[in-house]
Enzyme design. Structure first.
Site, PDB file in Angstrom:
ATOM      1  N   ASP A 126       0.837  -1.209   0.000  1.00 28.09           N
ATOM      2  CA  ASP A 126       0.000   0.000   0.000  1.00 28.09           C
ATOM      3  C   ASP A 126       0.865   1.249   0.000  1.00 28.09           C
ATOM      4  OD1 ASP A 126      -2.219  -1.651   2.324  1.00 28.09           O
ATOM      5  OD2 ASP A 126      -2.340  -1.516   0.133  1.00 28.09           O
ATOM      6  N   HIS A 127       2.156   1.067   0.251  1.00 32.34           N
ATOM      7  CA  HIS A 127       3.036   2.217   0.459  1.00 32.34           C
ATOM      8  C   HIS A 127       4.327   2.039  -0.339  1.00 32.34           C
ATOM      9  CE1 HIS A 127       5.813   4.918   2.608  1.00 32.34           C
ATOM     10  NE2 HIS A 127       4.752   5.532   3.091  1.00 32.34           N
TER      11      HIS A 127
END
Lengths: 166, 133
Positions: free
Chosen positions: A33-34
């Site tokens: 997600d990052h």
């Protein structure tokens, strides 16, 4: 997600400093997600890793009498990204240690490259004055050392080699 | 005898670093919490920085007294009693208590913690250190 931002302590010298490592892998959900398509280790978790390293140092230096709580990130500077495959090394040095709290100065490296540095303040909370649930859930106590496979002989060896404070 | 301006300058620098404010936002009358946004953990940070800046020791409770507001003898109905005021005078000779003594509501006690109070404390400490040789 387990809130364990340290895999192993490599040095832990009472009253002086601690070193710990954390391996970064693609196997952790949050890196995807990052960011999507460009996984990097979040800087917030880099801070947490340094804080945990320092927090254990502070707790250990006072015999884990109190709960050691991250209270303030005084300053933190970041110089490079950390990506899957990297192994971060956290080094926390004790600057201040008092009944009320403590301060560490630390840096994070990947190999020979410094990727971050900063200083962190901790507050000491007497377990008798804290809510029971908080005490029960507090991971960073003496048992944490066992979780990380630190044996008494390791502690003695590190202290002997560095002349650690008693 | 330390010069007040010099002590003030170093105190202001320490506070600016601890509280993340600009030095031109700080004056002797600035209240740590109300004006400069200090929180409880900042008080510990301030103590660490003052010790380093001035090479002094600040024992716990010396600059920022503790255990005054949770003592039933010192606080009644949200106001400090005469016993509490007496204790406050004893614990904080470096603070200007005149205004607080006229209206000793405990909610106002944080206003005692000003930059000037810290400067007074440091000067007293430095003088005591010098007098001890």
């Amino acid at each position: 997600m387990r809130w364990l931002m340290v895999d192993r302590f490599t040095e832990l010298v009472r009253g002086k400093y601690a070193c710990a490592i954390r391996n970064v892998t693609l196997g952790e959900d949050h890196v995807h997600d990052h960011f999507p398509g460009f996984p990097t280790w979040p800087r917030s978790l880099m801070i947490e890793g340094l804080a945990q390293t320092g927090g254990v140092l502070v707790g250990y230096s006072r015999g884990f009498r109190d709960m050691v709580i991250l209270a303030k990130v005084e300053r933190m500077s970041f110089y490079d990204l950390v990506v899957p495959g990297d192994q971060m090394t956290f080094r926390a040095e004790l600057e201040e240690l008092r009944d009320e709290g403590a301060k560490i100065r630390g840096e994070i490296t990947v190999g020979d490259k410094k990727v971050a540095e900063g200083s962190i303040l901790y507050a000491h909370v007497n377990p008798k004055e804290a809510p029971a649930e908080a005490v029960e859930n507090f991971v960073f106590n003496g048992n944490f050392l066992s979780l990380l496979g630190i044996q008494k002989r390791d502690l003695e060896r590190w202290e002997a080699s560095e002349g650690g404070a008693s | 005898m330390p010069k007040r301006e010099e002590v003030y300058a170093k105190v202001a620098e320490s506070l600016a670093d601890a509280l993340g404010v600009e030095q031109d936002e700080i004056s002797e009358g600035s209240r740590l919490t109300t004006d400069l946004g200090a929180e409880s953990i900042d008080f510990l940070d301030i103590v660490f920085r003052l010790e380093k800046a001035f090479n002094i020791k600040v024992p716990r409770g010396d600059l920022f007294p503790e255990n005054l507001l949770n003592n039933a003898e010192y606080v009644k109905a949200g106001r400090m009693t005469e016993a509490g005021l007496s204790k406050l005078r004893e614990k904080m000779p470096h603070a200007d208590l005149a205004k607080f003594e006229k209206d000793p509501r405990v909610g106002q006690i944080a206003d005692l913690f000003t930059v000037g109070m810290i400067v007074n404390y440091v000067i007293n400490k430095l003088n005591a250190g010098q007098s001890q040789g």
